[in-house]
Design an enzyme around this catalytic site. Sequence first.
Site, mmCIF file in Angstrom:
data_model
loop_
_atom_site.group_PDB
_atom_site.id
_atom_site.type_symbol
_atom_site.label_atom_id
_atom_site.label_comp_id
_atom_site.label_asym_id
_atom_site.label_seq_id
_atom_site.Cartn_x
_atom_site.Cartn_y
_atom_site.Cartn_z
ATOM 1 N N SER A 125 0.818 -1.218 0.000
ATOM 2 C CA SER A 125 0.000 0.000 0.000
ATOM 3 C C SER A 125 0.848 1.264 0.000
ATOM 4 C CB SER A 125 -0.958 0.005 1.193
ATOM 5 O OG SER A 125 -0.249 -0.136 2.410
ATOM 6 N N HIS A 176 1.495 5.021 4.241
ATOM 7 C CA HIS A 176 0.652 5.630 3.215
ATOM 8 C C HIS A 176 1.081 7.083 2.949
ATOM 9 C CE1 HIS A 176 -2.936 2.682 3.980
ATOM 10 N NE2 HIS A 176 -1.825 2.079 3.611
#
Length: 204
Positions: A125, A176
């Site tokens: 991610s 992230h």
Amino acid sequence: MYGKRRNAPVTDFLILVNILVFLYVALRGGMRDDEVLLRCGASYTPYVLERREYWRLLTAAFLHFGIRHLGNNMFVLFVTGDSLEHALGHVKYLIFYLFSAVGASAASLAVEVAMGQKVLSAGASGVVFAVLGGLIWVLIRNRGRFEEFRIRNLLFFSGVMLLSGFFTEGVDNAAHAGGLLVGFLLAVVLYRRPAVTLFSTDMT
């Protein structure tokens, strides 16, 4: 009308690698088994810092905790990665991907150290957010449009994805945010907008 032909061998190869690694780990009883994930290269602060196993910052980006975790990441990478690969070129995109993986993992590690945490980390991610960050720069350089992407839509999508992580348990928000920033900065360095030829003359 025909849609644009997909020419993203590096993106497709990386997705395949992630899937094959997932299957390998699953067959060894991994996915939710911390010991198996550690043996396969997940990032864990004491191992990275005390044992100096810095390679984990890269290998962790190819491991996932479950099929949903893998599926979500690979879907977004499939949808966005080809456009960034077209913008950067195959070799630069591979460099971008690998450095983004390390950068996102390093951001996660730095936050864990600052907060005194010891968390097992894995997943692509951070790289996915790096791709979004890279595309944002490409869009800025192309006046808000590149292939099927528009700057407003991508900013909105990136913002929603980033914010949703803060309301979901077990999400590595540092990876992230770090990935988004690292991807943007890498694109600043790697992306060169093609020169536009305004006039052409046939001299034959």
